[in-house]
Structures are given as structure tokens and as C-alpha cells.
Design a protein around this motif. Structure first.
Motif, short mmCIF file in Angstrom:
data_model
loop_
_atom_site.label_atom_id
_atom_site.label_comp_id
_atom_site.label_asym_id
_atom_site.label_seq_id
_atom_site.Cartn_x
_atom_site.Cartn_y
_atom_site.Cartn_z
N ILE A 1 0.86 -1.19 0.00
CA ILE A 1 0.00 0.00 0.00
C ILE A 1 0.90 1.24 0.00
O ILE A 1 1.78 1.39 0.86
CB ILE A 1 -0.98 -0.04 1.19
N ALA A 2 0.70 2.11 -1.01
CA ALA A 2 1.71 3.13 -1.32
C ALA A 2 1.17 4.55 -1.20
O ALA A 2 0.10 4.85 -1.73
CB ALA A 2 2.24 2.91 -2.74
N HIS A 3 1.93 5.40 -0.54
CA HIS A 3 1.57 6.81 -0.38
C HIS A 3 2.16 7.64 -1.51
O HIS A 3 2.85 7.15 -2.40
CB HIS A 3 2.06 7.33 0.97
N SER B 1 2.60 10.31 3.56
CA SER B 1 3.57 9.44 4.22
C SER B 1 2.82 8.23 4.75
O SER B 1 1.61 8.08 4.53
CB SER B 1 4.26 10.18 5.38
N ILE B 2 3.51 7.39 5.49
CA ILE B 2 2.87 6.23 6.11
C ILE B 2 1.80 6.63 7.12
O ILE B 2 0.98 5.78 7.51
CB ILE B 2 3.90 5.30 6.78
N VAL B 3 1.77 7.89 7.53
CA VAL B 3 0.70 8.36 8.43
C VAL B 3 -0.68 8.09 7.81
O VAL B 3 -1.65 7.83 8.52
CB VAL B 3 0.86 9.86 8.73
N GLU B 4 -0.76 8.12 6.48
CA GLU B 4 -2.04 7.87 5.81
C GLU B 4 -2.60 6.49 6.14
O GLU B 4 -3.82 6.28 6.05
CB GLU B 4 -1.87 8.02 4.30
N PHE B 5 -1.74 5.55 6.51
CA PHE B 5 -2.18 4.17 6.73
C PHE B 5 -2.10 3.75 8.20
O PHE B 5 -2.45 2.61 8.53
CB PHE B 5 -1.34 3.21 5.88
N ASP B 6 -1.67 4.66 9.06
CA ASP B 6 -1.44 4.34 10.46
C ASP B 6 -2.66 3.69 11.11
O ASP B 6 -2.54 2.71 11.84
CB ASP B 6 -1.04 5.62 11.21
N ALA B 7 -3.85 4.24 10.85
CA ALA B 7 -5.05 3.76 11.53
C ALA B 7 -5.66 2.52 10.89
O ALA B 7 -6.60 1.95 11.47
CB ALA B 7 -6.10 4.88 11.58
#
Length: 380
Positions: A99-101, A106-112
Motif C-alpha cells: 500500500i503506497a503513499h 507518508s505512512i501516516v495515511e495508513f497508520d489507523a
């Protein structure tokens, strides 16, 4: 042998102190009367961001939160390591999902959603081994010696999956992630399907054939004229911008905040100062990743790299044949055209017109995003 090293995100106390001093000493300047967001970042909004940054935001707590995920740095070619979250599922039927930002994400988009992708709430729901990398030149990934574009980045991501031991995988991407996903769909021999939440690579034949396609093209041109001056600058003279931004945390914050507000589904988010549909903590965590790793400059290089590679057009006579899902969020900067137009370049097997949401789909509408990724995986 390619190395895979466990990694923990550092706090970088000295860098944080320098950033704080620069933010505290920032001097605001003139703004046109009733400027709203029509001239760029709104001064009242940025004053609010600065106050929250100094008085309420806790970078150490944000780092601790991100470090609950398993992080690694993986050598994908000699002298170049990519940072990634690699969260393996306990489910026996889990499938690998990269899964790519993009930028300014950044990876913050996928943190939750990392844990929810790996361990779905229902027993028989699709489960994934989640790989969420940071782009080369971003965050804790190594900085390339010179700009590389999205096609080269696609090869690095494909290599990342091989080094991690996967001989097949699913892919999801938005922003740069959707452009990279197109190249992976064209060039990779191991990707099995791609899910796109933004319109990246374009068919060589983009001539509109229907009234709906003409309307989409006219709207897309207006968005391009209003929103993409940053792309021309970062794609032609990124080093000039870097001299200003690398010395100004508030400059970086304003450059990013204008995108987070303007590209999100805020209703009519360009009037007044309207919060994007995620928290200031999330936005500042994302900003601080760029600042503490001193990666604002090298993060812009991918734009230059794209133009040096030849742009974002699917080569003449070729089509992305792997099964492709489209999650069309209505307020996305890279909004999808009607399905028939997309199908000229992609093997579209699923096309979902979302009821709401913008550019930062997994942050803005995590439930819609998760449901679509899961439904696509279940259908394969």
C-alpha cells in the motif's frame, strides 16, 4: 544478500529543538483582504497551526504511536534501502498487500488501518500481510544520488516484495502510488491485481468521445490550472525551492497544509479556513516526518524524475492488463474520468463511485476505503 533490518523511528531531539525554535520565531506577513485560500495558504489557519504545534502537539507521542507497527529497512539494490512497515497477519489465508503513499503524504495515511487490514473485524474477512513503504528520498528510506521517477520507483517496490519473500502480491496506491501502480501493472511479473484511489498513468488515447468525458476533461483542466503550479516547480527547478523550504519549517507546513485543505473533501474547503477531515495531530505528524528526516528536498525529486522518464502516459500500443479496481473519490485532485475512458488503458474489473472523499482517501474516509479494498480482494 539483500539485508532486512528491524528499525525503530527515532525522535531526533536536536532536530526537534531546531524546528521548534524556527516555528516559535516565525514572522508572519501581509495577506490580501478576505484572502481565504484563493492566494495559497491562509494566514489565520497557519497561525492556528503554529499555536497548536507549539502548545499541544507531542512529536515523541506521535513517534511512539507509529512505532507500535513493525518497521524495517530493506536493501532493494546495492546502497539503497527502503523503509517500510511490514505487518504480517495471523490469518492463514492472508494475502500480501503493498500500500503506497504519495506527496505530500507518508505512512501516516495508513497508520489507523494497518492493523485492520491485517486482522479484519470479521472472522472470514479478507486479511493481508501489509507492506507500507516510504518512497525513496522520503522519511527513513535512503535518498537516491539523483532524481528517480515513478517507473524506477515501481521497480524498487517490486524488488522490495521479492526481498521480503513474496512471489505474488496485491497493490494499492493513491497520488504517486497510483502512478507507480500503473507502472507496476505494466512491468511487474509478480503483481496479481492493483487497486487505485487516484488516476495516474493515462492512456495514449485521451480524446473524449462522450459529453460526460468532455465534461470531465474540462473540469480536469480547470483543476490543473488552479492546483498544479507546485508540480511544474518541483518537476523543473526543485533545488531552488529546496533552498527556501529546508530552512523553514513553517514554509513546509504552509506548502503542505494548503494541499491538505485544498485537496480534501471539506465541503467547500476553499472558503474561510476549514479543517480537512482529519486531525491537526495527523497533519503535523506527517509534516514532522519530512522535517525531522530533512527529506523535503529529495521528496520533490520524483517530479523531476517523472519528466526525465518521459511523463505519465501509457506507452503507445500497451494496456495495463492485470485486474484493476478503481475507487473514484469525488474531490480527488486526480479524479477519475468515466469508466469507459479509464478502460482504454486499464483492465477495469471494479469501478466504485464513492459518495464523498478526496485526495487523502484512507485518512478522510477509512471505512469506505477499507470496504472497497476488501471487496476487491474478495472478488479476485
Amino acid at each position: 544478500m539483500n539485508t532486512i533490518e528491524p528499525f525503530a523511528i527515532p525522535v531526533n531531539a536536536d532536530e526537534v529543538a531546531w524546528i521548534r525554535d524556527r516555528v516559535a520565531g516565525y514572522r508572519f506577513f501581509e495577506e490580501p483582504t478576505d484572502a481565504k485560500w484563493d492566494y495559497g495558504a491562509n494566514r489565520a489557519y497557519m497561525a492556528r497551526v503554529r499555536d497548536y504545534w507549539l502548545d499541544d502537539f507531542d512529536w515523541a507521542a506521535a513517534v511512539a504511536g507509529l512505532n507500535r507497527h513493525p518497521h524495517f529497512r530493506v536493501e532493494v539494490e546495492p546502497g539503497l534501502k527502503l523503509h517500510c512497515i511490514h505487518r504480517r497477519s495471523t490469518r492463514p489465508n492472508a494475502r500480501p498487500l503493498l500500500i503506497a503513499h504519495g506527496w505530500p503524504g507518508s505512512i501516516v495515511e495508513f497508520d489507523a488501518i494497518v492493523d485492520r487490514l491485517a486482522e479484519p473485524e470479521v472472522e472470514d474477512g479478507p486479511a493481508f500481510h501489509v507492506i507500507a513503504p516510504s518512497l525513496a528520498g522520503y522519511a527513513w528510506s535512503d535518498k537516491p544520488a539523483s532524481p528517480i521517477g515513478p517507473r524506477a520507483m515501481a521497480r524498487l517496490y517490486d524488488r522490495l516484495m521479492a526481498v521480503l519473500g513474496y512471489d505474488g502480491y496485491l497493490y494499492q496506491g493513491g497520488d504517486w502510488g497510483c502512478v507507480i501502480g500503473g507502472w507496476i501493472g505494466l512491468d511487474s511479473t509478480t503483481v496479481e491485481a492493483i487497486h487505485l484511489s487516484g488516476y495516474g498513468l493515462r492512456s495514449a488515447d485521451m480524446h473524449p468521445d462522450t459529453p460526460a468525458e468532455v465534461a470531465w476533461l474540462m473540469k480536469a483542466q480547470k483543476v490543473r490550472d488552479r492546483e498544479t503550479a507546485y508540480l511544474q516547480l518541483q518537476g523543473t527547478k526543485p533545488q531552488s525551492l529546496g533552498f527556501a523550504m529546508m530552512d523553514s519549517p513553517m514554509g513546509v507546513a504552509a506548502w503542505f497544509a494548503e494541499k491538505f485543505v485544498g485537496w480534501s473533501d471539506t465541503g467547500d474547503g476553499r472558503d474561510g479556513y476549514v479543517d480537512p477531515p482529519f486531525s491537526l495531530d495527523q497533519m503535523l505528524t506527517n509534516i514532522m516526518i519530512y522535517l525531522t528526516t530533512r527529506s523535503f528536498n529529495t521528496a520533490t525529486w520524483i517530479y523531476k524524475g517523472m519528466f526525465e522518464e518521459g511523463g505519465a502516459a501509457i506507452p503507445q500500443g500497451r494496456r495495463i492488463e492485470v485486474p484493476t479496481a478503481v475507487a473514484a473519490f469525488p474531490k480527488d485532485l486526480l479524479a477519475f474520468p468515466p469508466r469507459a475512458m479509464v478502460e482504454r488503458g486499464y483492465n477495469v474489473v471494479r469501478y466504485t463511485e464513492m459518495p464523498r472523499g478526496g485526495h487523502f482517501a484512507s485518512l478522510e474516509e477509512p471505512e469506505l476505503f477499507l470496504a472497497d479494498v476488501r471487496a476487491f480482494a474478495a472478488s479476485l
